[in-house]
Design a protein around this motif. Structure first.
Motif, PDB file in Angstrom:
ATOM      1  N   ILE A   1       0.810  -1.254   0.139  1.00 37.61           N
ATOM      2  CA  ILE A   1      -0.157   0.047  -0.047  1.00 37.61           C
ATOM      3  C   ILE A   1       0.806   1.260   0.140  1.00 37.61           C
ATOM      4  O   ILE A   1       1.803   1.212   0.900  1.00 37.61           O
ATOM      5  CB  ILE A   1      -0.724   0.115   1.133  1.00 37.61           C
ATOM      6  CG1 ILE A   1      -1.871  -1.197   1.157  1.00 37.61           C
ATOM      7  CG2 ILE A   1      -1.873   1.311   1.231  1.00 37.61           C
ATOM      8  CD1 ILE A   1      -2.683  -1.436  -0.066  1.00 37.61           C
TER       9      ILE A   1
ATOM     10  N   LYS B   1       0.931   5.687  -1.017  1.00 36.70           N
ATOM     11  CA  LYS B   1       0.187   7.041  -1.235  1.00 36.70           C
ATOM     12  C   LYS B   1       0.439   7.307  -2.820  1.00 36.70           C
ATOM     13  O   LYS B   1       1.375   7.535  -3.157  1.00 36.70           O
ATOM     14  CB  LYS B   1       0.837   7.938  -0.442  1.00 36.70           C
ATOM     15  CG  LYS B   1       0.104   9.302  -0.419  1.00 36.70           C
ATOM     16  CD  LYS B   1       0.229  10.099   0.836  1.00 36.70           C
ATOM     17  CE  LYS B   1       1.888  10.797   0.700  1.00 36.70           C
ATOM     18  NZ  LYS B   1       2.021  11.892   1.463  1.00 36.70           N
TER      19      LYS B   1
ATOM     20  N   HIS C   1      -4.435   9.597  -1.805  1.00 33.43           N
ATOM     21  CA  HIS C   1      -4.897   8.880  -1.005  1.00 33.43           C
ATOM     22  C   HIS C   1      -4.290   7.211  -1.164  1.00 33.43           C
ATOM     23  O   HIS C   1      -3.107   7.050  -1.882  1.00 33.43           O
ATOM     24  CB  HIS C   1      -6.208   8.506  -2.103  1.00 33.43           C
ATOM     25  CG  HIS C   1      -7.332   9.388  -1.710  1.00 33.43           C
ATOM     26  ND1 HIS C   1      -7.248  10.562  -2.242  1.00 33.43           N
ATOM     27  CD2 HIS C   1      -8.430   9.478  -0.930  1.00 33.43           C
ATOM     28  CE1 HIS C   1      -8.237  11.460  -1.762  1.00 33.43           C
ATOM     29  NE2 HIS C   1      -8.868  10.766  -0.890  1.00 33.43           N
ATOM     30  N   GLN C   2      -4.631   6.373  -0.127  1.00 31.07           N
ATOM     31  CA  GLN C   2      -4.151   4.951  -0.045  1.00 31.07           C
ATOM     32  C   GLN C   2      -4.398   4.169  -1.291  1.00 31.07           C
ATOM     33  O   GLN C   2      -5.695   4.178  -1.776  1.00 31.07           O
ATOM     34  CB  GLN C   2      -4.323   4.370   0.956  1.00 31.07           C
ATOM     35  CG  GLN C   2      -3.676   4.905   2.221  1.00 31.07           C
ATOM     36  CD  GLN C   2      -2.317   5.131   2.514  1.00 31.07           C
ATOM     37  OE1 GLN C   2      -1.797   4.172   2.180  1.00 31.07           O
ATOM     38  NE2 GLN C   2      -1.919   6.349   3.039  1.00 31.07           N
TER      39      GLN C   2
ATOM     40  N   SER D   1      -2.724   0.501  -3.646  1.00 29.05           N
ATOM     41  CA  SER D   1      -1.878  -0.614  -4.004  1.00 29.05           C
ATOM     42  C   SER D   1      -0.905  -0.365  -5.069  1.00 29.05           C
ATOM     43  O   SER D   1      -1.445   0.252  -5.879  1.00 29.05           O
ATOM     44  CB  SER D   1      -2.583  -2.147  -4.348  1.00 29.05           C
ATOM     45  OG  SER D   1      -1.511  -3.062  -4.572  1.00 29.05           O
TER      46      SER D   1
ATOM     47  N   CYS E   1      -5.440   4.492  -9.818  1.00 29.35           N
ATOM     48  CA  CYS E   1      -5.899   4.864  -8.572  1.00 29.35           C
ATOM     49  C   CYS E   1      -7.370   4.987  -8.528  1.00 29.35           C
ATOM     50  O   CYS E   1      -8.015   5.637  -9.362  1.00 29.35           O
ATOM     51  CB  CYS E   1      -5.263   6.304  -8.206  1.00 29.35           C
ATOM     52  SG  CYS E   1      -5.807   7.077  -6.494  1.00 29.35           S
TER      53      CYS E   1
END
Length: 289
Positions: free
Chosen positions: A2, A4, A10-11, A13, A19
């Motif tokens: 994970i 940023k 936002h978080q 993978s 995203c």
């Protein structure tokens, strides 16, 4: 893993295709900054966070001319110069570790100064409260105790409770004093002095008793009444006046007794003289020629 999102923060993978928050491509498009560790896009020239250069080959520096190398041509016996390709100079990375270390150190020092200031202020306040508490507990003035309660609202509960108990006791003493003073009774005033020998009103109570006893002596208007007052109030406010009245009365009594004695002697003399004039005279013998 994970990470940023470099675009929206936002978080997401690192294996996600895009995203889910902003739709930017993720998989295969991001790398970790070797200086600060933040994830950035591969095509960035430098890290947006620490400005560390990433793609050093994106803009090569101006070529530096190199010395020509001559290579022989087998067919012509003429040397053909070969130009060496310029090598792009790797730009030096700027290090920001010293700057951030100084910032962190300044922040820590500022925190230490703030905490020391708070500690000093709190310690001073505690010392002031302790001194005020001790002074209030030794005072017999209700105003002093009430002032402590008004000023030190956040004082320890034990201190405030002790002050309240002491204040209530002083208020009761004041009520007892008011009752004794209004009653104008020697018994009530004497009882107040016995119960509160250190009270500020003791001297006033003694003066009131002194005044009441002198009035009683004046009403009696006798040697005995003035003598009793002087025996009980050797340092009394009216002692001199009582002594003057006593001496005056004693002198009057002495003069009255002296006059009575003189009158008695005079009456005795007058009686003797009167008795002598009433007795008959004996006849005188006649002388013969």
């Amino acid at each position: 893993m994970i990470i940023k999102c470099p675009e929206c923060g936002h978080q997401v993978s690192d294996r996600a295709k895009v995203c889910p928050s902003c739709g930017i491509d993720i998989a295969g498009k991001v790398i970790r900054c070797p200086d600060c560790g933040e994830f950035i896009f591969k095509d960035e020239r430098e890290c947006p966070n620490c400005h560390c250069p990433i793609n050093i080959s994106a803009e090569p520096s101006a070529p530096v001319p190199a010395a020509p190398v001559f290579e022989a041509d087998a067919s012509r016996d003429v040397a053909v110069p070969q130009v060496e390709q310029p090598v792009a100079e790797e730009p030096k990375k700027k290090s920001h570790k010293g700057f951030w270390s100084a910032v962190i150190l300044a922040f820590v020092l500022a925190l230490i100064i703030v905490f020391l200031g708070i500690y000093y202020v709190q310690k001073t306040q505690m010392q002031n409260e302790q001194r005020a508490y001790e002074n209030a507990m030794m005072s017999n003035e209700p105003a002093v105790l009430q002032n402590f309660l008004d000023m030190y609202i956040d004082a320890p509960v034990a201190h405030r409770d002790s002050i309240k108990v002491h204040l209530e006791a002083l208020k009761k003493i004041d009520r007892d004093w008011d009752n004794a003073r209004i009653s104008e009774s020697k018994k009530a005033l004497t009882l107040f002095i016995e119960r509160n020998p250190d009270n500020v009103h003791v001297r006033e109570a003694q003066l009131l008793i002194d005044s009441l006893d002198f009035i009683t002596a004046k009403v009696g208007n006798s040697l005995e009444s003035f003598k009793k007052y002087m025996e009980e109030h050797e340092q009394g406010y009216y002692y001199d006046e009582a002594k003057s009245e006593y001496d005056k009365m004693e002198e009057e009594i002495r003069l009255a007794r002296l006059k009575a004695e003189q009158d008695s002697i005079q009456r005795a003399q007058e009686a003797a003289e009167a008795a002598a004039t009433t007795q008959p005279t004996a006849p005188q013998p006649v002388k013969k020629p």
